[in-house]
Every structure is written in C-alpha cells, then in structure tokens.
Design a protein around this motif. Structure first.
Motif, PDB file in Angstrom:
ATOM      1  N   LEU A   1      17.263  -0.464   0.749  1.00  0.00           N
ATOM      2  CA  LEU A   1      16.139  -0.293   1.669  1.00  0.00           C
ATOM      3  C   LEU A   1      14.962  -1.191   1.329  1.00  0.00           C
ATOM      4  O   LEU A   1      14.037  -1.329   2.132  1.00  0.00           O
ATOM      5  N   ARG A   2      14.952  -1.787   0.147  1.00  0.00           N
ATOM      6  CA  ARG A   2      13.931  -2.747  -0.264  1.00  0.00           C
ATOM      7  C   ARG A   2      12.535  -2.160  -0.186  1.00  0.00           C
ATOM      8  O   ARG A   2      11.824  -2.307   0.809  1.00  0.00           O
ATOM      9  N   LEU A   3      12.134  -1.496  -1.240  1.00  0.00           N
ATOM     10  CA  LEU A   3      10.815  -0.878  -1.307  1.00  0.00           C
ATOM     11  C   LEU A   3      10.265  -1.017  -2.717  1.00  0.00           C
ATOM     12  O   LEU A   3      10.806  -0.474  -3.674  1.00  0.00           O
ATOM     13  N   GLY A   4       9.173  -1.757  -2.840  1.00  0.00           N
ATOM     14  CA  GLY A   4       8.476  -1.907  -4.111  1.00  0.00           C
ATOM     15  C   GLY A   4       6.984  -1.919  -3.865  1.00  0.00           C
ATOM     16  O   GLY A   4       6.531  -1.936  -2.715  1.00  0.00           O
ATOM     17  N   TYR A   5       6.207  -1.908  -4.939  1.00  0.00           N
ATOM     18  CA  TYR A   5       4.757  -1.863  -4.761  1.00  0.00           C
ATOM     19  C   TYR A   5       4.041  -2.388  -5.993  1.00  0.00           C
ATOM     20  O   TYR A   5       4.626  -2.528  -7.072  1.00  0.00           O
ATOM     21  N   THR A   6       2.774  -2.690  -5.789  1.00  0.00           N
ATOM     22  CA  THR A   6       1.905  -3.051  -6.895  1.00  0.00           C
ATOM     23  C   THR A   6       0.709  -2.120  -6.937  1.00  0.00           C
ATOM     24  O   THR A   6       0.282  -1.595  -5.897  1.00  0.00           O
ATOM     25  N   VAL A   7       0.209  -1.910  -8.126  1.00  0.00           N
ATOM     26  CA  VAL A   7      -1.067  -1.230  -8.338  1.00  0.00           C
ATOM     27  C   VAL A   7      -2.031  -2.312  -8.807  1.00  0.00           C
ATOM     28  O   VAL A   7      -1.785  -2.979  -9.816  1.00  0.00           O
ATOM     29  N   ALA A   8      -3.114  -2.509  -8.056  1.00  0.00           N
ATOM     30  CA  ALA A   8      -4.000  -3.632  -8.362  1.00  0.00           C
ATOM     31  C   ALA A   8      -5.409  -3.372  -7.857  1.00  0.00           C
ATOM     32  O   ALA A   8      -5.649  -2.459  -7.062  1.00  0.00           O
TER      33      ALA A   8
ATOM     34  N   GLY B   1       6.906  -5.678   6.997  1.00  0.00           N
ATOM     35  CA  GLY B   1       8.056  -5.868   6.123  1.00  0.00           C
ATOM     36  C   GLY B   1       8.684  -4.574   5.650  1.00  0.00           C
ATOM     37  O   GLY B   1       9.906  -4.478   5.522  1.00  0.00           O
ATOM     38  N   VAL B   2       7.871  -3.568   5.376  1.00  0.00           N
ATOM     39  CA  VAL B   2       8.383  -2.294   4.861  1.00  0.00           C
ATOM     40  C   VAL B   2       8.639  -1.366   6.042  1.00  0.00           C
ATOM     41  O   VAL B   2       7.710  -0.937   6.721  1.00  0.00           O
ATOM     42  N   THR B   3       9.876  -1.055   6.287  1.00  0.00           N
ATOM     43  CA  THR B   3      10.250  -0.274   7.459  1.00  0.00           C
ATOM     44  C   THR B   3       9.836   1.185   7.328  1.00  0.00           C
ATOM     45  O   THR B   3       9.616   1.703   6.224  1.00  0.00           O
ATOM     46  N   ASP B   4       9.751   1.865   8.463  1.00  0.00           N
ATOM     47  CA  ASP B   4       9.500   3.304   8.451  1.00  0.00           C
ATOM     48  C   ASP B   4      10.613   4.046   7.726  1.00  0.00           C
ATOM     49  O   ASP B   4      10.379   5.078   7.094  1.00  0.00           O
ATOM     50  N   ILE B   5      11.828   3.525   7.831  1.00  0.00           N
ATOM     51  CA  ILE B   5      12.964   4.160   7.148  1.00  0.00           C
ATOM     52  C   ILE B   5      12.766   4.101   5.637  1.00  0.00           C
ATOM     53  O   ILE B   5      12.961   5.100   4.926  1.00  0.00           O
ATOM     54  N   ALA B   6      12.365   2.938   5.132  1.00  0.00           N
ATOM     55  CA  ALA B   6      12.110   2.804   3.696  1.00  0.00           C
ATOM     56  C   ALA B   6      10.954   3.691   3.263  1.00  0.00           C
ATOM     57  O   ALA B   6      10.997   4.328   2.199  1.00  0.00           O
ATOM     58  N   GLN B   7       9.916   3.746   4.078  1.00  0.00           N
ATOM     59  CA  GLN B   7       8.765   4.588   3.749  1.00  0.00           C
ATOM     60  C   GLN B   7       9.167   6.062   3.674  1.00  0.00           C
ATOM     61  O   GLN B   7       8.783   6.780   2.739  1.00  0.00           O
ATOM     62  N   ALA B   8       9.954   6.505   4.650  1.00  0.00           N
ATOM     63  CA  ALA B   8      10.393   7.908   4.662  1.00  0.00           C
ATOM     64  C   ALA B   8      11.269   8.209   3.456  1.00  0.00           C
ATOM     65  O   ALA B   8      11.165   9.282   2.844  1.00  0.00           O
ATOM     66  N   ALA B   9      12.133   7.270   3.105  1.00  0.00           N
ATOM     67  CA  ALA B   9      12.993   7.466   1.937  1.00  0.00           C
ATOM     68  C   ALA B   9      12.171   7.522   0.655  1.00  0.00           C
ATOM     69  O   ALA B   9      12.484   8.294  -0.268  1.00  0.00           O
TER      70      ALA B   9
ATOM     71  N   ARG C   1      10.433   0.963  17.320  1.00  0.00           N
ATOM     72  CA  ARG C   1       9.011   0.685  17.157  1.00  0.00           C
ATOM     73  C   ARG C   1       8.776  -0.047  15.834  1.00  0.00           C
ATOM     74  O   ARG C   1       9.499   0.148  14.862  1.00  0.00           O
ATOM     75  N   TYR C   2       7.735  -0.876  15.796  1.00  0.00           N
ATOM     76  CA  TYR C   2       7.362  -1.495  14.531  1.00  0.00           C
ATOM     77  C   TYR C   2       6.846  -0.436  13.565  1.00  0.00           C
ATOM     78  O   TYR C   2       6.228   0.545  13.979  1.00  0.00           O
ATOM     79  N   PRO C   3       7.079  -0.632  12.269  1.00  0.00           N
ATOM     80  CA  PRO C   3       6.596   0.354  11.294  1.00  0.00           C
ATOM     81  C   PRO C   3       5.091   0.309  11.132  1.00  0.00           C
ATOM     82  O   PRO C   3       4.439  -0.678  11.490  1.00  0.00           O
ATOM     83  N   ASN C   4       4.552   1.375  10.604  1.00  0.00           N
ATOM     84  CA  ASN C   4       3.124   1.437  10.289  1.00  0.00           C
ATOM     85  C   ASN C   4       2.891   0.651   9.001  1.00  0.00           C
ATOM     86  O   ASN C   4       3.323   1.058   7.925  1.00  0.00           O
ATOM     87  N   MET C   5       2.213  -0.481   9.115  1.00  0.00           N
ATOM     88  CA  MET C   5       2.013  -1.341   7.948  1.00  0.00           C
ATOM     89  C   MET C   5       1.200  -0.664   6.849  1.00  0.00           C
ATOM     90  O   MET C   5       1.331  -1.001   5.672  1.00  0.00           O
ATOM     91  N   ALA C   6       0.380   0.303   7.208  1.00  0.00           N
ATOM     92  CA  ALA C   6      -0.457   0.981   6.211  1.00  0.00           C
ATOM     93  C   ALA C   6       0.333   1.975   5.371  1.00  0.00           C
ATOM     94  O   ALA C   6      -0.140   2.407   4.320  1.00  0.00           O
ATOM     95  N   ALA C   7       1.534   2.357   5.848  1.00  0.00           N
ATOM     96  CA  ALA C   7       2.372   3.335   5.130  1.00  0.00           C
ATOM     97  C   ALA C   7       1.544   4.527   4.648  1.00  0.00           C
ATOM     98  O   ALA C   7       1.543   4.847   3.451  1.00  0.00           O
ATOM     99  N   PRO C   8       0.829   5.220   5.554  1.00  0.00           N
ATOM    100  CA  PRO C   8      -0.146   6.223   5.117  1.00  0.00           C
ATOM    101  C   PRO C   8       0.443   7.396   4.346  1.00  0.00           C
ATOM    102  O   PRO C   8      -0.143   7.830   3.350  1.00  0.00           O
ATOM    103  N   VAL C   9       1.592   7.905   4.783  1.00  0.00           N
ATOM    104  CA  VAL C   9       2.168   9.079   4.107  1.00  0.00           C
ATOM    105  C   VAL C   9       2.668   8.705   2.723  1.00  0.00           C
ATOM    106  O   VAL C   9       2.413   9.407   1.732  1.00  0.00           O
ATOM    107  N   LEU C  10       3.378   7.598   2.646  1.00  0.00           N
ATOM    108  CA  LEU C  10       3.882   7.137   1.346  1.00  0.00           C
ATOM    109  C   LEU C  10       2.733   6.775   0.423  1.00  0.00           C
ATOM    110  O   LEU C  10       2.761   7.103  -0.773  1.00  0.00           O
TER     111      LEU C  10
END
Length: 355
Positions: A227-234, A250-258, A57-66
């Motif tokens: 896993l390639r996971l970064g973010y900005t605060v803006a 772009g950010v997979t569920d696997i990266a989000q879970a990690a 499945r495609y990942p949740n783009m909103a990454a709600p839990v993370l």
C-alpha cells in the motif's frame, strides 16, 4: 535523439528482489525484501475494503484521520507529520527539497541502496562513508566528511542491509557536532524490531535537536508494504519544503484507512513482531555456531558478510528455494521469515560447502 541529462544517465536502476527460482520444484521462500511474512489482520482488510468504495475520488491529501491518530500515538503535533508513498518516497522528498546541483548528501555505505539513486536523481552529489569493520556507522568519519556543500546526512538505524543499530548516546554526541544548518535524517524503517535499550531513539533526538527529521514506514512491522505508506516527523521549515515537492494525492485513502486500522490493532501486530524477534534470535544463535561474519541485528533480517563468496552462496541458497538479497562481493541480506522459512534457511546454510 533524446538524451538523458548527465546526472541521470549514470544512475543504476533499482532492482527489486526476485520472487521465483528456476529449476526448483520445492517450497520457495522469498526472503529478499524484508517483508512481514504474515497476512494483514482482518480488521485491516475490512478497513481497506470499506475505503475501496470511494476509489473513484481523489484522496484527502491532508490525511486528517491518520494524522490525528499518529500524532497522538507518537506524542507529536499534527503539523509535524508528512506522509508519502513509503518512507523511501519521503526520503526522496527531503532530498529534492533541500539539495540540488552542487550540494552533497552524506550517508554510510553500505546502507539503503535507494539513497544514491535518490541523491543523483535530485542532481546532488552522494557522499558515501564506509562502515566500520564491524558493519556499523563510522560517525567520527562522517563528521570529518562534512564540507560546506553538505546539506543532508542520512543515518539509517537499524541499518539496511547490515541490521546494526547506532547507539543512542553516540548518535546524540554526533548530532551535537553537526552544524545546525545541515538536516540530519534518522531513517528508522526497522525501528519496530529494535529491542536493544541502548540503540538510538530517533524521536527523542528529534525533540532535542532542531535540525533532525525522522523517517518511519508502515511497510515492515505493520505489513502494509504493497500500500506504500511512510512518513516523516519534522519541523515547520522542513514541512514547508516538503509541501513544494510532494507528489499530489500520492497517499491513497485506502492506505490511510489501513494505517489507522493498523494503529488500532497494534497489540495484535506486536504479537507478530514478538514472534519475528524470537525467530531472529534463533537464526542468530545458529549463525553464532558458524564461521560466518554475521553482526547482531536489530531489524527483521540478518546480514551475512560473505565477501567474495556472496555469489556462490546466493546460488546455493537459490538452488534450495531460498531467495536472499545478494550484494555481489559484499554479502547477503536475508529476511526473517516464517518458522518454516527460517528452518529451510538453516538447513540450506548447513549444506553449503565453503571449500
């Protein structure tokens, strides 16, 4: 014949660090990419394993839990967070969203080698302001370099590859002089290794200055490089631009879970960071006994400003199984590795004949 556009044609391709050494049959220590030398924690591996079951499945783009977990951890609103495939990709989003042909993007040099690639790729013009003689950001010179075309300024602190950190108060004074329409991006990819109380604290400055954004990554201290996971605060107006240029899914569920599991395991991860800081201190204590120009580092690497000796030193280290990141004619960035790797590095440096 298909031809690259002018703004792409002259971009040097990014060259990843080597991982092998020809002609050496002993232990090889890859100290070229500032990777965390420790494997993922069991709890993180379990989270990755669980998340892998839905990779069809495609990942949740909103990454709600993370997003919720990180917002609580940083003390920011969920709407102030945007993720990407590593902080470098988020940096690219910021540049694409807010700079283009005829615009300038400023940064110190030498600094993160992806900056000129990202800027030119967006069709904008890079403005590189030389570091000071002690390998630090020259903030007065950066202020003087601002023009009507300046749209973004990147402040990499701790700076890659020199490891030097900008002082909090000097950066605060700098921000007070930057016109409010210019976005200042404080790139803190290595902030978790920063232990100087006077070093810049990006989130505090973000809360004070509306034109500041902050970049962080899970690649280094959290050990999630692959896993390639970064973010900005803006701010919201910045988020609006990012939403238009971000890579969908772009950010997979696997990266989000990690990422979530890593936030929950921060005490264990901090213990590993503490070991790396102890190892960094040992390396710096050794370098202080030599005549190498090696500035104090606030990152998980050290910088040897070897100048014209760079290539010779790199060849010597490689001949002993040590892979650093050499910038010909300038210096070598060497990651802080395991105790065994750092001991091998000291031995190799000690056997180098400077003539």
């Amino acid at each position: 014949m298909i031809k690259q556009p002018a703004h792409i044609e002259n971009i040097p391709a990014y060259k990843p660090g080597k991982s092998t050494v020809d002609g050496w049959d002993g232990p090889v220590y890859k100290l070229s990419s500032n990777e965390n030398p420790y494997p993922p924690l069991p709890s993180v591996i379990q989270a990755i394993t669980d998340a892998a079951s839905t990779m069809h499945r495609y990942p949740n783009m909103a990454a709600p839990v993370l997003t919720a977990a990180l917002a609580q951890r940083l003390g920011v609103k969920e709407s102030e967070l945007a993720f990407g495939t590593g902080s470098v990709e988020v940096a690219g989003q910021l540049i694409r969203a807010f700079a283009g042909h005829g615009d300038e993007v400023m940064y110190a040099w030498r600094s993160f080698e992806a900056y000129p690639i990202l800027v030119r790729g967006a069709g904008a013009t890079p403005v590189e302001v030389p570091l000071t003689a002690d390998h630090r950001h020259d903030l007065p010179a950066m202020i003087a370099a601002i023009t009507p075309a300046t749209k973004l300024i990147f402040i990499c602190t701790p700076n890659n590859p020199t490891g030097t950190a900008v002082g909090h108060e000097e950066l605060r004074a700098f921000l007070a002089q930057v016109p409010p329409h210019i976005l200042v991006v404080i790139d803190e990819a290595y902030v978790h290794f920063q232990n100087d109380p006077d070093a810049a604290r990006g989130l505090e400055l973000y809360r004070e200055f509306p034109n500041v954004a902050v970049l962080h990554t899970f690649s280094k201290a959290y050990g999630l490089a692959a896993l390639r996971l970064g973010y900005t605060v803006a701010r919201p107006e910045v988020m609006e631009g990012l939403a238009k240029v971000a890579l969908p899914f772009g950010v997979t569920d696997i990266a989000q879970a990690a990422g979530v599991a890593s936030l929950l395991a921060e005490p264990e991860l901090q213990a590993r960071i503490d070991v790396l800081l102890e190892e960094r201190a040992k390396l710096e204590a050794y370098l202080a006994t030599t005549d190498w120009d090696a500035p104090a580092s606030q990152a998980n690497f050290v910088w040897l400003a070897a100048g014209e000796e760079t290539d010779a030193l790199q060849a010597h280290l490689m001949s002993r199984g040590i892979i650093g990141r050499a910038f010909s004619g300038t210096g070598i960035r060497i990651s802080v590795g395991s105790p065994e790797a750092n001991e091998a590095l000291v031995e190799a440096l000690g056997s180098y004949n400077r003539g």
